[in-house]
Write an enzyme that holds these catalytic residues in place. Sequence first.
Site, PDB file in Angstrom:
ATOM      1  N   HIS A  31       0.796  -1.218   0.000  1.00 41.48           N
ATOM      2  CA  HIS A  31       0.000   0.000   0.000  1.00 41.48           C
ATOM      3  C   HIS A  31       0.821   1.257   0.000  1.00 41.48           C
ATOM      4  CE1 HIS A  31      -3.158  -2.810   0.962  1.00 41.48           C
ATOM      5  NE2 HIS A  31      -3.631  -2.118  -0.030  1.00 41.48           N
ATOM      6  N   CYS A  63      -5.616  -3.047 -15.802  1.00 40.05           N
ATOM      7  CA  CYS A  63      -5.530  -1.996 -14.789  1.00 40.05           C
ATOM      8  C   CYS A  63      -4.484  -2.289 -13.718  1.00 40.05           C
ATOM      9  CB  CYS A  63      -6.887  -1.743 -14.146  1.00 40.05           C
ATOM     10  SG  CYS A  63      -7.496  -3.129 -13.202  1.00 40.05           S
TER      11      CYS A  63
HETATM   12  C1  PEP Z   1      -4.554  -5.898  -9.571  1.00 40.00           C
HETATM   13  O1  PEP Z   1      -4.588  -6.876  -8.831  1.00 40.00           O
HETATM   14  O2  PEP Z   1      -3.857  -5.855 -10.606  1.00 40.00           O
HETATM   15  C2  PEP Z   1      -5.340  -4.702  -9.264  1.00 40.00           C
HETATM   16  C3  PEP Z   1      -5.419  -3.721 -10.128  1.00 40.00           C
HETATM   17  O3  PEP Z   1      -5.952  -4.632  -8.064  1.00 40.00           O
HETATM   18  P1  PEP Z   1      -5.193  -4.345  -6.678  1.00 40.00           P
HETATM   19  O4  PEP Z   1      -3.782  -3.920  -7.016  1.00 40.00           O
HETATM   20  O5  PEP Z   1      -5.944  -3.303  -5.983  1.00 40.00           O
HETATM   21  O6  PEP Z   1      -5.241  -5.682  -6.017  1.00 40.00           O
END
Ligand code: PEP
Length: 734
Positions: free
Chosen positions: A348, A661
């Site tokens: 994070h 994403c």
């Molecule tokens: C991912 O897992 O690639 C994603 C975009 O979600 P997060 O990073 O929030 O788990």
Amino acid sequence: MAGGGPVQARLDMAVRIIAGSMVAEVCSLYLRRASGDLELFATEGLSPEAVHVTRLKPGEGLVGEIVRLGRPLNLSDAPSHPAFAYRPETGEDPYHAFLGVPLLRGGRTIGVLVVQNRTERVYGEEEVEDLQIIAMVLAEMVAGGELIAQGALKDVEIAPHRPERLKGVRFADGLALGVAVLHETPVAPEQLLSEDSAAEERRLKTAIADLQLQIDHMMDGQHGLVGASFEVLETYRMFAHDRGWNRSLEEAVRSGLTAEAAVERVRSEHRARLGQARDPYLRERLHDLEDLNDRLLRHLSGDGAAPAHVLPENAILIARNLGPADILEYDRGRLAGILLEEGSAASHAGIVARALDIPCVGRLQGLRDRINQGDPVIVDAETGEAYLRPRADVVSAFSSRMAVRAQRRAEFAKLRDTPAFTRDGAKISLLMNAGLAVDLDILQETGAEGIGLFRTEFQFMVAEELPRFNAQTQLYQRVLDVAGDMPVIFRTLDLGGDKILPYLEAEREDNPALGWRAIRMGLDRPALLRLQLRALIAAARGRELRVMFPLVASVEEFRTARALVDHEIAWARKRGRPTPSLLHVGAMIEAPALVWHLDALLPMTDFVSVGTNDLMQYMFAADRGNPRVADRYDPLSPPALRALQAIQLACADSGTPVSVCGEMAGRPLEAFALIALGFDRLSMPPSGVGPVKQMVLSCDREAARRGVAGLLKGASGSVRNEVETLARKLSVAI
Ligand code: PEP
Ligand code: MG
């Protein structure tokens, strides 16, 4: 001891005085060399020839054991201890009783002080206390240059003062030059010994009582404490009322230390001890304890309510690791960079740093041991390095790079309104990832065409308590207002795994990343998910709403989740509440199983988005948050790229809009590979939009497609270098 004279003579005098006052036959001082070796620097009682000759490797002998443990060792018969290392040159054969204490300074063990006696006996508690206090005074003198002029003892690592370069890993791109601010501040007490220990004890007791009261108040909800969660407060309360902690402090004061010095001593001991702990839970507790000590010191200085996080200009925050809330507690206008000892790019701290566009380098081993509050620091997040106390020529070279970078940024800014078409005319949609209200400010600035991933859990993670319906609705409304006509994809709560809510009871799981998280939690306990869907529907009134579910691993899960959305829409309609003008429901492709079930999934979805952060973690069975394995496998390798290609082809066949994403979409080289595979929607951290757009504008998609397809055939591992060579050959701006 404060008198002049040669260094060695003063050290010899120091050990002689200590031996005399402790009624010991031997007193020896070992100091730590930069190599970690412990060298005998002075002795009374052992053979003088051993001075500067006897050296123990880290962990070697009883002295090494004390460094390892960070606490005293009190033995009636030293030679029978398993860690005992016999050194003939010292002539220590006749001595049995052994008491050694660490010289602690700011949580670091800089040496060891030992007393020995011939007769077998265990030293009393008071003697241990006394020697610890002497060690503390000695540590301060050594470090403060009172006993030994700073630098006179070459290679003795006391207070770091030389320029150093540490190699780590880039978490958030950028460059910064500023001054070190320690997240966990060590406060060196000005005065160590008190004149009147009874008065000092009263002062300590008052400060502890004030601290307890303050925490109790905070827990009663009378004072909002930004970002501090209930569980942390609970832990604070537990520690603040802990009899053991209180007693250690009182004993230290009674033995003649000032209250501040007592806090420092007890803190140093805890740090040295808990700092060794492998258990992340224990290490977290250390973090809580640090904060509590700081609070107590503020109470002692009569400044109990002072805010914890006042920053100088161009502050570079130094920490072991940070939670998302931690970063947000600092004044963003003054926070120029972040350096972490641990973490991973997908943690994070990394995600939030990228969201806020603060350069961040992590996994800098030994960082906190090598830096002092206020040191000048360079954060080079392009190469993943940190320069501590850099030389003037390094600063000037770095400043020129900062200027060049600022210029490039200005160029990206100029591209802001240029649509992203490849040279052969393919339109690529560049979207932005967001998750906090602060991200929204830069949406227009980046030139992104919308928000391709809004991580709704961030609001939950930085809050004091579970955000209620109104708070959720307000945030979603704000996001939609700021986005205007641009699309926003809201991802429903992705909690669990590494995203823990401090105020929600969570069972500890052996494998949280494979555990009860994301959609699994949402479907098992639908109340929370339904409330969120209700808030999303209310916020979207009369506008388009795009919702997607995280970590869907089976088609059935998606069907059930989608039914919940339909149910909530029907619920709103029945009550005559406004509903969205159009609804799009999608799934994130993050679980490899789903890649092989797209034929059944895609007809049910309005769109999908590939979360490569999780998809790669599960494909390679490598925890994205574990620094040891997080970067072991390369998404630019045949298995990863083939999986992505399979997704792209299936979506193209069924006419399902698909985006990527994960973080890789925001890196020009990786984005180049994604475009070559046929993806035309990429959602990324805001700082990625400019560089990726520049790449797109210079890229011929057809040539990229042919080139990358050729590279994958027969490749045995990472094709990163090959993709890079290809991009350069095609004159793509990566
Ligand atoms: C991912 O897992 O690639 C994603 C975009 O979600 P997060 O990073 O929030 O788990
Ligand atoms: Mg994910």
